[in-house]
Design a protein around this motif. Structure first.
Motif, PDB file in Angstrom:
ATOM      1  N   ALA A   1       0.878  -1.120  -0.580  1.00 35.87           N
ATOM      2  CA  ALA A   1      -0.218  -0.045  -0.381  1.00 35.87           C
ATOM      3  C   ALA A   1       0.648   1.027  -0.120  1.00 35.87           C
ATOM      4  O   ALA A   1       0.559   1.919  -0.560  1.00 35.87           O
ATOM      5  CB  ALA A   1      -0.743  -0.452   1.443  1.00 35.87           C
ATOM      6  N   LEU A   2       1.970   1.123   0.110  1.00 37.99           N
ATOM      7  CA  LEU A   2       2.986   2.256   0.686  1.00 37.99           C
ATOM      8  C   LEU A   2       3.674   2.737  -0.549  1.00 37.99           C
ATOM      9  O   LEU A   2       3.690   3.448  -1.391  1.00 37.99           O
ATOM     10  CB  LEU A   2       4.222   2.234   1.765  1.00 37.99           C
ATOM     11  CG  LEU A   2       5.320   3.202   1.989  1.00 37.99           C
ATOM     12  CD1 LEU A   2       4.547   4.591   2.921  1.00 37.99           C
ATOM     13  CD2 LEU A   2       5.621   2.932   3.074  1.00 37.99           C
ATOM     14  N   GLU A   3       3.886   1.700  -0.777  1.00 41.36           N
ATOM     15  CA  GLU A   3       4.271   1.617  -3.027  1.00 41.36           C
ATOM     16  C   GLU A   3       3.392   2.303  -3.645  1.00 41.36           C
ATOM     17  O   GLU A   3       3.794   3.310  -4.595  1.00 41.36           O
ATOM     18  CB  GLU A   3       4.713  -0.074  -3.263  1.00 41.36           C
ATOM     19  CG  GLU A   3       6.307  -0.166  -2.366  1.00 41.36           C
ATOM     20  CD  GLU A   3       6.744  -1.308  -2.891  1.00 41.36           C
ATOM     21  OE1 GLU A   3       5.928  -1.970  -4.095  1.00 41.36           O
ATOM     22  OE2 GLU A   3       7.434  -1.947  -2.193  1.00 41.36           O
ATOM     23  N   GLU A   4       2.293   1.826  -3.127  1.00 42.82           N
ATOM     24  CA  GLU A   4       1.418   2.428  -4.384  1.00 42.82           C
ATOM     25  C   GLU A   4       0.744   4.011  -4.089  1.00 42.82           C
ATOM     26  O   GLU A   4       0.736   4.855  -4.648  1.00 42.82           O
ATOM     27  CB  GLU A   4      -0.225   1.657  -4.086  1.00 42.82           C
ATOM     28  CG  GLU A   4      -0.211  -0.109  -4.849  1.00 42.82           C
ATOM     29  CD  GLU A   4      -0.987  -1.029  -4.273  1.00 42.82           C
ATOM     30  OE1 GLU A   4      -2.002  -0.543  -3.511  1.00 42.82           O
ATOM     31  OE2 GLU A   4      -1.433  -1.978  -4.917  1.00 42.82           O
TER      32      GLU A   4
ATOM     33  N   ALA B   1       3.690   5.901  -5.390  1.00 46.26           N
ATOM     34  CA  ALA B   1       3.847   5.942  -6.800  1.00 46.26           C
ATOM     35  C   ALA B   1       2.856   7.141  -7.162  1.00 46.26           C
ATOM     36  O   ALA B   1       2.575   7.659  -8.242  1.00 46.26           O
ATOM     37  CB  ALA B   1       3.406   4.500  -7.506  1.00 46.26           C
ATOM     38  N   ALA B   2       0.927   7.282  -6.732  1.00 48.04           N
ATOM     39  CA  ALA B   2       0.006   7.733  -6.871  1.00 48.04           C
ATOM     40  C   ALA B   2       0.488   9.818  -6.465  1.00 48.04           C
ATOM     41  O   ALA B   2       0.272  10.255  -7.082  1.00 48.04           O
ATOM     42  CB  ALA B   2      -1.252   7.936  -6.155  1.00 48.04           C
ATOM     43  N   HIS B   3       1.601   9.541  -5.075  1.00 48.79           N
ATOM     44  CA  HIS B   3       1.797  10.874  -5.167  1.00 48.79           C
ATOM     45  C   HIS B   3       2.687  11.387  -5.887  1.00 48.79           C
ATOM     46  O   HIS B   3       2.512  12.769  -7.292  1.00 48.79           O
ATOM     47  CB  HIS B   3       2.592  10.792  -3.737  1.00 48.79           C
ATOM     48  CG  HIS B   3       3.321  11.938  -3.033  1.00 48.79           C
ATOM     49  ND1 HIS B   3       4.749  12.109  -3.383  1.00 48.79           N
ATOM     50  CD2 HIS B   3       2.452  12.823  -2.475  1.00 48.79           C
ATOM     51  CE1 HIS B   3       4.693  13.544  -2.903  1.00 48.79           C
ATOM     52  NE2 HIS B   3       3.540  14.012  -2.360  1.00 48.79           N
ATOM     53  N   ALA B   4       3.731  10.596  -6.223  1.00 45.89           N
ATOM     54  CA  ALA B   4       4.187  10.859  -7.714  1.00 45.89           C
ATOM     55  C   ALA B   4       3.179  11.630  -8.947  1.00 45.89           C
ATOM     56  O   ALA B   4       4.059  12.229  -9.677  1.00 45.89           O
ATOM     57  CB  ALA B   4       5.515  10.446  -7.603  1.00 45.89           C
TER      58      ALA B   4
ATOM     59  N   ASP C   1       1.716  15.465 -12.556  1.00 48.30           N
ATOM     60  CA  ASP C   1       0.097  16.093 -12.838  1.00 48.30           C
ATOM     61  C   ASP C   1      -0.229  17.680 -12.646  1.00 48.30           C
ATOM     62  O   ASP C   1      -0.364  18.278 -13.088  1.00 48.30           O
ATOM     63  CB  ASP C   1      -1.336  15.394 -12.827  1.00 48.30           C
ATOM     64  CG  ASP C   1      -1.373  13.638 -12.999  1.00 48.30           C
ATOM     65  OD1 ASP C   1      -0.585  14.020 -14.412  1.00 48.30           O
ATOM     66  OD2 ASP C   1      -2.049  13.031 -12.509  1.00 48.30           O
ATOM     67  N   GLY C   2      -0.261  18.362 -10.966  1.00 48.75           N
ATOM     68  CA  GLY C   2      -0.253  19.446 -10.907  1.00 48.75           C
ATOM     69  C   GLY C   2       0.966  20.255 -11.212  1.00 48.75           C
ATOM     70  O   GLY C   2       0.968  21.444 -11.773  1.00 48.75           O
ATOM     71  N   ALA C   3       2.762  19.760 -11.770  1.00 53.27           N
ATOM     72  CA  ALA C   3       3.390  20.991 -12.494  1.00 53.27           C
ATOM     73  C   ALA C   3       2.959  20.464 -13.628  1.00 53.27           C
ATOM     74  O   ALA C   3       2.764  22.124 -14.635  1.00 53.27           O
ATOM     75  CB  ALA C   3       4.806  19.599 -12.131  1.00 53.27           C
ATOM     76  N   ARG C   4       2.490  19.931 -14.195  1.00 55.41           N
ATOM     77  CA  ARG C   4       1.839  19.774 -15.761  1.00 55.41           C
ATOM     78  C   ARG C   4       0.562  20.777 -15.880  1.00 55.41           C
ATOM     79  O   ARG C   4       0.915  22.403 -16.685  1.00 55.41           O
ATOM     80  CB  ARG C   4       1.179  19.099 -16.302  1.00 55.41           C
ATOM     81  CG  ARG C   4       1.185  19.111 -17.858  1.00 55.41           C
ATOM     82  CD  ARG C   4       0.628  17.571 -18.322  1.00 55.41           C
ATOM     83  NE  ARG C   4       1.332  16.150 -17.747  1.00 55.41           N
ATOM     84  CZ  ARG C   4       0.797  15.695 -16.647  1.00 55.41           C
ATOM     85  NH1 ARG C   4      -0.572  15.404 -16.712  1.00 55.41           N
ATOM     86  NH2 ARG C   4       1.687  14.512 -16.564  1.00 55.41           N
TER      87      ARG C   4
END
Length: 168
Positions: free
Chosen positions: A51-54, A57-60, A65-68
């Motif tokens: 769950a932490l890895e997922e 990945a979602a945070h990244a 998306d925020g930067a774009r």
């Protein structure tokens, strides 16, 4: 060899054997319970790590998306400012043209790839301005005139007639 054991000692040894067997059984049961708990905790740790890895990945993805989106917003704001500035300049030039005593019936807006370039009283003046800025005489078009018709943003140079107030 024959060993002689007293009855009292034999009873004591049998009692301690029974106690030891009971304690051993209790220890085995406790060990089995602890083994099951270890398996449960291990499974929970593996699920938590997955769950932490997922989440990482979602945070990244969220950061990307925020930067774009921020970049797109910045570009859109800049374009909106340019469009607003172009409209303000065009309005000012049209007001000035309307105020002159010998006001022409129409003005000619010179566009480059759909963006405002300049405003002229005659089509010829617009053509000359386009040629001064490097336009090929065969590379500009008059909207509403004869010849090929293009959307405003596809022609490298476009001369667009704009009727003034009170004229057709």
């Amino acid at each position: 060899m024959i060993a002689i054991v007293r009855t009292r000692t034999l009873r004591a040894l049998r009692a301690s054997l029974a106690t030891a067997e009971t304690e051993a059984e209790t220890a085995r049961a406790r060990a089995e319970n602890l083994k099951q708990e270890v398996e449960i905790v291990t499974d929970s740790a593996i699920r938590a790590e997955t769950a932490l890895e997922e989440l990482r990945a979602a945070h990244a993805r969220s950061i990307a998306d925020g930067a774009r989106a921020e970049g797109e917003l910045k570009a859109l704001r800049a374009q909106a400012l340019l469009d607003t500035e172009d409209r303000a300049v065009l309005r000012m030039l049209l007001r000035q043209a309307r105020k002159t005593a010998t006001a022409p019936q129409r003005m000619y807006v010179l566009l480059r790839y759909g963006a405002f370039h300049s405003l002229h009283e005659t089509r010829e003046a617009a053509e000359e301005a386009a040629e001064r800025d490097g336009a090929d005489p065969a590379a500009w078009y008059t909207q509403g005139g004869t010849g090929p018709q293009y959307p405003d943003d596809e022609a490298a140079w476009l001369i667009k007639p704009v009727p003034l107030k009170g004229s057709s």
